[in-house]
Design an enzyme around this catalytic site. Sequence first.
Site, PDB file in Angstrom:
ATOM      1  N   LYS A 185      -4.356 -33.131  16.481  1.00  0.00           N
ATOM      2  CA  LYS A 185      -4.670 -32.619  15.143  1.00  0.00           C
ATOM      3  C   LYS A 185      -3.417 -32.542  14.270  1.00  0.00           C
ATOM      4  O   LYS A 185      -3.480 -32.781  13.054  1.00  0.00           O
ATOM      5  CB  LYS A 185      -5.340 -31.250  15.246  1.00  0.00           C
ATOM      6  N   GLY A 241     -18.750 -39.035  14.041  1.00  0.00           N
ATOM      7  CA  GLY A 241     -19.141 -37.815  14.744  1.00  0.00           C
ATOM      8  C   GLY A 241     -20.194 -37.045  13.977  1.00  0.00           C
ATOM      9  O   GLY A 241     -20.187 -35.816  13.929  1.00  0.00           O
ATOM     10  N   TYR A 283      -5.256 -31.404  22.204  1.00  0.00           N
ATOM     11  CA  TYR A 283      -5.996 -31.273  20.949  1.00  0.00           C
ATOM     12  C   TYR A 283      -5.060 -30.894  19.800  1.00  0.00           C
ATOM     13  O   TYR A 283      -5.133 -31.461  18.701  1.00  0.00           O
ATOM     14  CB  TYR A 283      -7.079 -30.210  21.135  1.00  0.00           C
ATOM     15  N   ARG A 314     -24.146 -34.305  14.809  1.00  0.00           N
ATOM     16  CA  ARG A 314     -24.356 -32.850  14.870  1.00  0.00           C
ATOM     17  C   ARG A 314     -23.164 -32.122  14.261  1.00  0.00           C
ATOM     18  O   ARG A 314     -22.165 -32.733  13.898  1.00  0.00           O
ATOM     19  CB  ARG A 314     -24.547 -32.405  16.328  1.00  0.00           C
TER      20      ARG A 314
END
Length: 253
Positions: A158, A13, A154, A16
Site C-alpha cells: 500500500k 476487485g 500489505y 463485492r
Amino acid sequence: MPENSRKVAVVTGAARGIGAATALRLARDGHAVAVCDLDEPACAGTVEAIEKEGGRALAVGVDVTDAAQVAAAVARTAEELGAPTILVNNAGITRDNLLFKLTEDDWDAVVAVHLRGAFLMSRAVQSHMTEARWGRIVNLSSTSALGNRGQANYSAAKAGLQGFTKTLAIELGPFGVTVNAVAPGFIATDMTAATAARMGLDFEDLKAGAAQQIPVRRVGTPDDIAGAVSYLAGEDAGFVSGQVLYVAGGPQG
C-alpha cells in the site's frame, strides 16, 4: 450528466465490498462500468445492481497479475463499452502474519495483486487515456501504508502504491490524466470480517472497539470510499493529482 461527460470506467476487485460500491457509484455518476474481478460470475450481483438502476455494466473476469489477461480485459471493455478513461485499481488480498511467520508466498501474493496488478492495469489503460487527452486513475491505498502490526506485506504494498501514484501523476499529467490514491481506514467489509474471524474476535465487537479509536466515532463503509473515488474520478478534480486522500474518520500520519 451531459453526454460528453459520460465515460467508461474500469473497477478491479468489484464483485463485492469497496469495489462493488465504487462501481455502483460511478454508474450513478453516469459512466459505463467494467466490473472486473478474478471470479467473473461473482460480478453478476454488481452488474445487476447497476443495470437495475438503468446503468451500463459489463462483468469481466481477470487476474490482474497476469499481463495477457489484463490486456484481454481492457480490449474487451473497449470493444463492448467503449474506450476506458477511468481506472480504479481496487483489487487486493491480505495474507496477514507477523514477520517471523510470514512466508515468501504470503509476501509475493500480496505484493503481486496490489502493486503488479495496479501497474499492469494502468499500463494497459493509459493508451486510451492519453489518446483521449483525458483520464483518471485512482489507486486504493490504506492507512496501513503508515505501518500496521502483522501486515508487513500489505503495508509495503500500500505504501508502494502511493509512490506509484505520485510517479504516474508526473508522467501522465501532460496528457490530461490525473492520478490519485484513496487510503481507507477501518472499513466494514467481508475482508475486515475475515480478519476478525482469523483473530478469533466477534466482528461487531471489533467494529465497536475500532470506532472508539476514530474521532468521528464510527467505522467506515464502502460508500464512504466510493464517494471519495467519485470525486477524484470526476471533472471537479481536474487540478488534483498525485495526492493521497485518507478516508479514515480522522487525521492520519
